[in-house]
Design a protein around this motif. Structure first.
Motif, PDB file in Angstrom:
ATOM      1  N   GLN A 238       7.921  -3.260   0.976  1.00 15.58           N
ATOM      2  CA  GLN A 238       6.500  -2.939   0.812  1.00 15.58           C
ATOM      3  C   GLN A 238       5.819  -2.717   2.159  1.00 15.58           C
ATOM      4  O   GLN A 238       4.964  -1.849   2.307  1.00 15.58           O
ATOM      5  CB  GLN A 238       5.818  -4.075   0.048  1.00 15.58           C
ATOM      6  N   ALA A 239       6.225  -3.543   3.152  1.00 13.74           N
ATOM      7  CA  ALA A 239       5.640  -3.346   4.489  1.00 13.74           C
ATOM      8  C   ALA A 239       6.004  -1.976   5.049  1.00 13.74           C
ATOM      9  O   ALA A 239       5.159  -1.260   5.613  1.00 13.74           O
ATOM     10  CB  ALA A 239       6.122  -4.457   5.419  1.00 13.74           C
ATOM     11  N   GLU A 240       7.281  -1.583   4.885  1.00 16.92           N
ATOM     12  CA  GLU A 240       7.684  -0.241   5.346  1.00 16.92           C
ATOM     13  C   GLU A 240       6.940   0.845   4.590  1.00 16.92           C
ATOM     14  O   GLU A 240       6.537   1.865   5.164  1.00 16.92           O
ATOM     15  CB  GLU A 240       9.193  -0.084   5.164  1.00 16.92           C
ATOM     16  N   LEU A 241       6.749   0.594   3.251  1.00 16.62           N
ATOM     17  CA  LEU A 241       6.020   1.583   2.465  1.00 16.62           C
ATOM     18  C   LEU A 241       4.577   1.706   2.950  1.00 16.62           C
ATOM     19  O   LEU A 241       4.047   2.814   3.088  1.00 16.62           O
ATOM     20  CB  LEU A 241       6.056   1.178   0.990  1.00 16.62           C
ATOM     21  N   ARG A 242       3.967   0.548   3.233  1.00 12.40           N
ATOM     22  CA  ARG A 242       2.606   0.590   3.747  1.00 12.40           C
ATOM     23  C   ARG A 242       2.548   1.323   5.088  1.00 12.40           C
ATOM     24  O   ARG A 242       1.645   2.110   5.355  1.00 12.40           O
ATOM     25  CB  ARG A 242       2.095  -0.843   3.927  1.00 12.40           C
ATOM     26  N   GLU A 243       3.505   1.016   5.913  1.00 10.30           N
ATOM     27  CA  GLU A 243       3.531   1.689   7.224  1.00 10.30           C
ATOM     28  C   GLU A 243       3.700   3.190   7.080  1.00 10.30           C
ATOM     29  O   GLU A 243       3.054   3.981   7.768  1.00 10.30           O
ATOM     30  CB  GLU A 243       4.660   1.099   8.062  1.00 10.30           C
ATOM     31  N   THR A 244       4.587   3.587   6.146  1.00 12.07           N
ATOM     32  CA  THR A 244       4.789   5.026   5.914  1.00 12.07           C
ATOM     33  C   THR A 244       3.511   5.681   5.408  1.00 12.07           C
ATOM     34  O   THR A 244       3.140   6.785   5.825  1.00 12.07           O
ATOM     35  CB  THR A 244       5.921   5.231   4.909  1.00 12.07           C
ATOM     36  N   ARG A 245       2.838   4.986   4.478  1.00  9.38           N
ATOM     37  CA  ARG A 245       1.576   5.537   3.977  1.00  9.38           C
ATOM     38  C   ARG A 245       0.538   5.651   5.089  1.00  9.38           C
ATOM     39  O   ARG A 245      -0.222   6.617   5.158  1.00  9.38           O
ATOM     40  CB  ARG A 245       1.046   4.655   2.847  1.00  9.38           C
ATOM     41  N   GLN A 246       0.529   4.594   5.938  1.00  8.87           N
ATOM     42  CA  GLN A 246      -0.413   4.637   7.052  1.00  8.87           C
ATOM     43  C   GLN A 246      -0.140   5.840   7.959  1.00  8.87           C
ATOM     44  O   GLN A 246      -1.061   6.552   8.382  1.00  8.87           O
ATOM     45  CB  GLN A 246      -0.324   3.334   7.849  1.00  8.87           C
ATOM     46  N   ARG A 247       1.120   6.089   8.268  1.00  9.28           N
ATOM     47  CA  ARG A 247       1.470   7.267   9.082  1.00  9.28           C
ATOM     48  C   ARG A 247       1.073   8.560   8.387  1.00  9.28           C
ATOM     49  O   ARG A 247       0.586   9.505   9.018  1.00  9.28           O
ATOM     50  CB  ARG A 247       2.965   7.261   9.371  1.00  9.28           C
ATOM     51  N   MET A 248       1.329   8.592   7.069  1.00 10.52           N
ATOM     52  CA  MET A 248       0.962   9.796   6.330  1.00 10.52           C
ATOM     53  C   MET A 248      -0.542  10.024   6.390  1.00 10.52           C
ATOM     54  O   MET A 248      -1.012  11.157   6.553  1.00 10.52           O
ATOM     55  CB  MET A 248       1.429   9.663   4.888  1.00 10.52           C
ATOM     56  N   LEU A 249      -1.324   8.913   6.252  1.00 14.66           N
ATOM     57  CA  LEU A 249      -2.775   9.051   6.359  1.00 14.66           C
ATOM     58  C   LEU A 249      -3.194   9.542   7.746  1.00 14.66           C
ATOM     59  O   LEU A 249      -4.090  10.384   7.897  1.00 14.66           O
ATOM     60  CB  LEU A 249      -3.439   7.704   6.045  1.00 14.66           C
TER      61      LEU A 249
END
Length: 765
Positions: free
Chosen positions: A546-557
């Motif tokens: 989930q942390a990696e997913l959040r980080e990926t979403r943050q990068r995408m944003l």
């Protein structure tokens, strides 16, 4: 067809022909060894060729094959000039008559021809001496042909062919034969600047080598020994620069009869005869072999190589086919070159367009960055100005308070002083005045600072007007809001992750507490604890995922934010470029309008100048008319003078009517003077002398009393007039001093003379 001036069937006629050629000075080959020791075989050959020449048309039509056989065996030396002309039909060319005129003209190739003449047959007696007869006639023929065929002009190699012709015949006949060879024997195509025919000959000759001598062809290919390296001079000079002159002359006999076919045949025969030696040599050795060895092989005579040449297979149809193939290949090459050139041009244009786009992109990026930096600087300056303004306002308030306090203090001090309190001395008053001056100076400084701040505020407001409009500000605000929202989402996700981490830490602590006494528990409890451990590890991995997913979403944003920012920047740049284009269009329209107004102004100015010129001309015409009128008046005055003289002579002026006549004349003079003054005053012309006085001769029959009586009757002299009597003549003339003071009012006097036997008086009016 017979030539009565040509050879007969006996040696005597041959000697006579040779003698006539020597006497004309045109023959370039000596015929001193004519026929004193000729063998019977040579005599038979001469007789045979003499008959062929005399019956040329019949032999050419009916016995062409036998003629070719005879030519292959060789044309006798003394018949070559005639036979070569007959073989190429050059005996009656119209261009022969133009030869002398061509020599008088100037050719652009003269320098090249002069340079190469010394290299043509340098060892031959006829050409080796500088400025000899041979070099001169060779120059004449080459110059004449360069004037006839300006496309070819002069080409190296052609001089050897012309030199061989000049060894056999006079220069006019050599010129005609050379023209025929160039036109009908493919030599013109060989000597053109493009040399396309030479390339075709090289292609055909190489195909013959590949077909008939394949091993030699492979060796040539392996050594990169191209056909043009050794065979180009064969075709350009018909072996004249490669073989001994007698051998080359025999080959030239056949060339005059059969064309370039003999060059292909002899070339193949040479290669066949030297194939074994050439196979053992490299490229340099082969070049040396062609230049030095092969010419010495032919010193024995040309019969061997000519016999070998006619053993070579030569197919005319196949040569035509090869010509078509070569034409097709060259056409394809030309098309490919055109296509390559077009592609290169397109590539260059695309590169230029890419460079332009890159420059524009870099310029837009620089402008965008510069705009952002400028906005930040202006915002900072605005903030600083506001701070300074607040500080200045506070300083002004403090100064005003201090000023009020000082003024109140002054008033308090003035009141006791007004009451006459002596405790306030002059020193205290001076101190107060100094404080007042300082307070006023501080107030003036505050006012100056306030004015500077106001000017700065105005400048900042003007700068703010040049900043992006409200729409751009709204877009920037929207972008800022979006960024803040995404930042809030990221912070929320971070808080959730931190909460999950804390939960996991609590689970982990509980797990440690449970596993502390695992060794005391039963196996079943141990299995349950292991399952709990696995569950905990699974939860940990889930939290990491989930942390990696959040980080990926943050990068995408972040990437989306950057993309949106860049898209907005590009939109603003496009809008700015559009505005600049509109402004450029408006400025161009204004320029056009100003240009049209300038043209209209110039046109009006030209019209005004024309009108001014017309008015000046009209004024000048009126002045000319007035001058003509004045001249007419002066003419009338002259006529009146003449009438006075005539009246004086005829006795019109007598003692009785002289006074009346004088008055009439004075009236006429006054009228004329008035008209002249009117004309001068109307036109403003320069003053001219007028007839304001006239010498009138009064002749009387009596003495002075009659003059006095006539004067009393009505002749009143002007105060400017004086009289004198001299030798029976009384003269009335203007007083010079008064005349000079009056200016142009006074003029010259007109004198009328009477005969000397009559007492007369001259009166000046």
């Amino acid at each position: 067809m017979s030539f009565p001036w040509l050879l007969e069937t006996d040696s005597k006629s041959l000697r006579s022909v040779n003698g006539s050629r020597r006497n004309s000075g045109s023959s370039l080959v000596s015929s001193s060894s004519a026929s004193s020791n000729l063998s019977h075989l040579e005599e038979d050959s001469w007789i045979l060729w003499g008959r062929i020449v005399n019956e040329w048309e019949d032999v050419r039509k009916k016995k062409e094959k036998q003629l070719k056989e005879l030519v292959r065996k060789g044309v006798p030396h003394h018949f070559r000039a005639i036979v070569w002309q007959l073989l190429c039909n050059a005996q009656n060319l119209p261009i022969k008559e133009q030869y002398s005129e061509l020599l008088k003209m100037t050719s652009p190739c003269e320098k090249l021809i002069r340079r190469d003449i010394a290299r043509t047959y340098p060892e031959h007696e006829f050409f080796k001496e500088k400025d000899s007869l041979g070099q001169e006639v060779l120059f004449n023929v080459m110059k004449a042909y360069s004037l006839v065929d300006r496309e070819v002009g002069y080409c190296q190699g052609s001089a050897f062919i012309v030199g061989l012709l000049l060894m056999q015949m006079p220069e006019e006949e050599a010129f005609c034969v050379f023209v025929k060879l160039m036109q009908e024997y493919r030599l013109r195509e060989l000597f053109k600047p493009s040399m396309a025919e030479l390339g075709l000959c090289m292609y055909q000759f190489e195909c013959m080598i590949q077909e008939q001598l394949p091993e030699l062809h492979v060796h040539f290919q392996a050594q990169s020994f191209h056909t043009s390296m050794y065979a180009s001079s064969w075709f350009l000079t018909i072996f004249l620069t490669s073989f001994p002159l007698p051998v080359a002359t025999r080959i030239f006999d056949i060339f005059m009869c059969e064309g370039l076919e003999i060059v292909f045949r002899v070339g193949m025969a040479i290669l066949q005869m030297n194939q074994a030696e050439l196979m053992q040599l490299d490229m340099e050795g082969m070049l040396q072999h062609f230049q030095k060895v092969i010419p010495h092989q032919l010193d024995s005579g040309p019969d061997k190589v000519i016999q070998a040449a006619y053993q070579v297979k030569y197919n005319a149809k196949k040569m035509k086919k090869l010509e078509k193939e070569y034409t097709t290949i060259k056409t394809k090459e030309m098309e490919e070159q055109v296509e390559i050139k077009r592609l290169r041009t397109e590539n260059r244009l695309l590169k230029q367009r890419i460079d332009t786009l890159e420059k524009e992109s870099a310029s837009l990026a620089d402008r965008l960055i510069q705009g952002q930096v400028t906005r930040a600087q202006e915002a900072e300056e605005n903030y600083l100005v506001k701070r300074e303004l607040a500080t200045v306002k506070q300083h002004i308030e403090e100064t005003s308070v201090q000023l009020e306090q000082a003024q109140s203090t002054i008033r308090q001090l003035q009141q006791p002083f007004a009451k006459g309190n002596p405790r306030y001395t002059e020193e205290s008053i001076l101190q107060l005045e100094r404080e007042l001056v300082q307070a006023r100076l501080k107030e003036a400084e505050s006012q100056c600072a306030l004015k500077e701040m106001q000017d700065k505020i105005l400048y900042m407001e003007q700068r703010n007007t040049s900043l992006p409009d409200e729409n751009n500000v709204v877009r920037l605000q929207e972008e800022l809001i979006g960024v803040k929202l995404r930042e809030a989402e990221a912070l929320t996700g971070l808080k959730e992750l931190r909460q999950q981490v804390r939960d996991l830490e609590e689970h982990w602590q509980r797990h440690l507490a449970r596993t502390a006494g695992r060794w005391k528990d039963s196996p079943r409890k141990n299995a349950a604890s292991e399952l709990q451990d696995e569950l905990m590890s699974v939860r940990l991995r889930e939290a990491e995922a989930q942390a990696e997913l959040r980080e990926t979403r943050q990068r995408m944003l972040e990437l989306e934010t950057q993309n949106q920012i860049h898209s907005n920047q590009l939109r603003r740049a496009e809008l700015e470029a559009r505005n600049l284009q509109d402004r450029l269009h408006v400025l161009s329209n204004q320029n056009k309008m100003l240009h049209s107004e300038l043209q209209e102004t110039k046109r009006k100015q030209a019209e005004i100048e024309c009108k001014n010129k017309e008015e000046v001309m009209a004024v000048r015409l009126r002045e000319a008319d007035n001058i003509a009128a004045m001249a007419e008046l002066q003419q009338q005055i002259s006529e009146l003078e003449i009438q006075k003289e005539e009246g004086k002579v005829q006795g019109q002026l007598n003692n009785t009517d002289s006074s009346q006549y004088i008055r009439d004349l004075k009236d006429q003079i006054a009228d004329l003077k008035h008209e002249i003054r009117c004309l001068r005053g109307h036109q403003g012309l320069p003053n001219q002398h007028t007839f304001d006085g006239i010498h009138i001769v009064n002749h009387y029959g009596g003495d002075n009393e009659s003059y006095q009586s006539s004067d009393e009757d009505g002749v009143k002299l002007s105060p400017h007039l004086t009289t004198h009597q001299d030798r029976g003549r009384i003269t009335l003339h203007p007083n010079l001093e008064d005349s000079e003071s009056e200016g142009d009012e006074e003029g010259d006097a007109l004198r009328l003379t009477v005969p000397s036997n009559v007492s007369h008086k001259t009166t000046t009016v």
